[in-house]
Design an enzyme around this catalytic site. Sequence first.
Site, PDB file in Angstrom:
ATOM      1  N   ASP A 115      47.750  29.647  36.795  1.00 53.64           N
ATOM      2  CA  ASP A 115      47.972  28.290  37.296  1.00 53.64           C
ATOM      3  C   ASP A 115      48.406  27.344  36.179  1.00 53.64           C
ATOM      4  OD1 ASP A 115      47.767  28.355  39.983  1.00 53.64           O
ATOM      5  OD2 ASP A 115      45.838  27.343  40.145  1.00 53.64           O
ATOM      6  N   ASP A 171      38.235  34.146  29.839  1.00 53.18           N
ATOM      7  CA  ASP A 171      37.574  34.441  28.562  1.00 53.18           C
ATOM      8  C   ASP A 171      36.631  35.638  28.651  1.00 53.18           C
ATOM      9  OD1 ASP A 171      36.045  32.735  30.269  1.00 53.18           O
ATOM     10  OD2 ASP A 171      34.611  32.439  28.649  1.00 53.18           O
ATOM     11  N   ASP A 190      32.310  29.551  43.990  1.00 52.22           N
ATOM     12  CA  ASP A 190      31.497  30.761  43.864  1.00 52.22           C
ATOM     13  C   ASP A 190      30.174  30.628  44.604  1.00 52.22           C
ATOM     14  OD1 ASP A 190      30.619  28.793  42.171  1.00 52.22           O
ATOM     15  OD2 ASP A 190      30.813  29.980  40.342  1.00 52.22           O
ATOM     16  N   ASP A 238      37.000  35.649  34.765  1.00 49.76           N
ATOM     17  CA  ASP A 238      37.638  34.465  34.212  1.00 49.76           C
ATOM     18  C   ASP A 238      38.390  34.831  32.937  1.00 49.76           C
ATOM     19  OD1 ASP A 238      36.815  32.876  36.244  1.00 49.76           O
ATOM     20  OD2 ASP A 238      35.178  31.908  35.168  1.00 49.76           O
TER      21      ASP A 238
END
Length: 689
Positions: A267, A328, A420, A326
Site C-alpha cells: 500500500d 517487520d 484483528d 506484518d
Amino acid sequence: MAPGLDFSDWGAKETRKGTPVVVKMENPNYSVVEIEDPDAAFRPVEKSRGKNAKQVTWVLLLKAHRAVGCVAWIATLFWALLGTIKKRLIFRQDVDMASEKLGKGKLLFTVIKAFLVTSLTILAFEIIAYFNGWHYFQNPSLHIPRTSEIQGLFHLVYVTWLWFRADYIAPLIQALSKFCVALFLIQSADRMVLCLGCFWIKYKKIKPRIEGNPFKSNDVEGSGYDYPMVLVQIPMCNEREVYEQSISAVCQLDWPKDRLLIQVLDDSDDESIQCLIKAEVATWNQRGINIIYRHRLIRTGYKAGNLKSAMSCEYVQAYEFVAIFDADFQPNPDFLKQTVPHFKDNPELGLVQARWTFVNKDENLLTRLQNINLCFHFEVEQQVNGAFLNFFGFNGTAGVWRIRALEESGGWLERTTVEDMDIAVRAHLNGWKFIFLNDVKVLCEVPESYEAYRKQQHRWHSGPMHLFRLCLPAIITSKIAIWKKANLILLFFLLRKLILPFYSFTLFCIILPLTMFVPEAELPVWVICYVPVFMSFLNILPAPKSFPFIVPYLLFENTMSVTKFNAMVSGLFKLGSSYEWVVTKKAGRSSESDLLAAAERESKTTNQLQIQRGASESELSELNRLKAAPVPVKRVNKIYRKELTLAFLLLTASVRSLLSAQGVHFYFLLFQGVTFLLVGLDLIGEQMS
C-alpha cells in the site's frame, strides 16, 4: 655483566643464600592471637579481632569515597537533566511541539493545566501558612480556629479554604478514590487469576500438541502428509527499512512450492519504495518461489482494506489456510509445519496464533519496558485464555487462519483500526476456537522512539473501545453461552481495555496529587506502594532478566496511562482520532543469522539480476540507487505538553507532601514526576546500553 640465573636449587627445601638483614620496628602495630592447637591457625578469625584504628579509618574512608562517588554521579545526572531541560524546554533547540489534532486532546490538556495552576496557588497558601505557624493541615482532626483566633484577612481566607476543603472537596475526592481503589483491586485480582492460570499451565505442562510426526516419511515415495494449500500475505505500507528481510524470511518457508502462494500487499504511496519491493518480488519469483506483488490504486480501509482486497482474488478460493505477517516479521522456515498441522482433525479450529519475540528488546530503556509488557501479554494473557477459553484477541500477525472461518465471520471489515480484534470477536461469536502456541516464536521489532510507541498505543487503546460500541449488540444477541458473553463484555472489553487506563490515570495522576492538598482524603500507603509493586512483580515474571527495571516499569506504566486514557475516551465516544492509523516506524533491525544470510544474498543478487533478467547496467545502477539508504535526517525531539504539565503537577504535590512529612508519598510523587518529565522531554527513548 648480567647476573647468572641458576635454577638447580629450586627444589631444595632449606636453601638460604645472601646476607642476613635485620629490620627493627620502632612502633610495631600487630595483634597476637593465641593458638591452642595446630588446626586453630586455619580457623576463621572474628572480624572484630585483628583490626586496629588505622584499618577502621581506611574502611571508613573507602565507604565515604564510594558515597561521594554516588552523590557525584547523581549530581552529574541531575545537572545533565537540567541542561536538557534548558536546551529543549527553554531554548527549544532541535525540538518540535507535539500537536494535538483533536478537541478532546486539547480539552484534557486544558483540564490538566487548570489542576496545575490550582495546585500552585494552594501550595503558595500552604507555604505562607506553614511559616506563619498555622499547621492545621498536620492535625488529623483538622481543628478549625474560632472567630476570636483569626489573625487577619489572609488568615481568614486560609481558614475559609480549610473549612470549604473539609466539607465539600474532601468527600468528593474520597468517593472517587474509593471507586478507583475498588477498580484497582478488581483488576489486580484479574491479574492474579491469570498468573495462577499460567503457573498451572507450567505445572501441568498444558500446551497444544500435534500427535506424532505428520511429516515423517514411512515409505519410499515420501511423506504421507497431505500438504494443504496455504496462502501467505505480507501487508505493508512504505516499509523501506524492513521489506527485504520480511519477504526473504517468508520465501524461505519450508513448504511445497506448488502448495504455497505468497502475496506481497503493498500500500506504499512512495514510488521508489514500490520499485524496490517489485524488484525484490521479481528476484524471488525467478528463484522458483510462487510470489506475486499487489498494489491498490484506491487505498481505503488501511490494513483491513488491503487484506479484504487481496482475499477477493479468484485464485484465493483454491486455498484452505492463510498466514499473515506484518512487514517487520521474520518467521522461521518451519513456521507452517509447526502451526498448520494443528488444524488437522480439528474442524472447529479457526486460528493458530504464534508468539512474538523481539530483535531489538535491549536497544534502549523504552524497548526493555515494552518487552516486559509484551512478554506478560503472550506468556500469561494469550496462553491462559487460549488454554482455558479457546479465545483471545488475534494479534494481527504471526497467525494462521482457516479461510472458511474468515468467510463465515464476515471477512475483513474496515470499520475500526483493530481489524484483528474485530475478526477474532466475530469468529468467536460464530463458534470458532483458537489456540495459542507459546513455543512457536516469530522475530519482529518494537518501536524504539517514544513518538512511534505513543502512536501505536493510541491505536491499540482507541480501537478496542470503538469496536466495543459496534460489537455490543451482536454480543448480546449472539447464541454463545452466557458465561462467554460475560467474559467478552466484562473482562475482555471493560476490565482490560476500559477500566485499566481509567483507574491508572485517575488514581495516580489526578487523585494522588490532589490528596496532598486535601489531606482529609489521603490515600493509604498500600494503594500507592505495596499493591502496585506487587502487581509489577507479577507482570515482570515472564521476563526475569528485566527485574532490575521493575521500578522504572511501574513509573512508566503510570506515565503511559495519559496516552491510554486519552485513546480510550477517543474510541469510546467515537472522536476523530479513533479511526486514525499511523504506520509504526521501524528501524530494520536484524538478528546475527539474518545479517549473515543477507550478506550471502547480496553477493549473488547482482549476477542473478543481470543473467536471469538481462538487465542493463543502467537499470541495475538505478535499482542500487533506490536501495541506498536515504540521507539520515537529524532527529527532532518532541515536546509533549500533557506529560510535562503532569510532571510539574506531581512535583508540586511532592513539595506539598514535604510540609506534612509524608515520606512515602513524597518519594513516589517525586519519582513519578521525574518520569513524566523525562517522557515529556522525549528522553525515554534515548540510547541506553
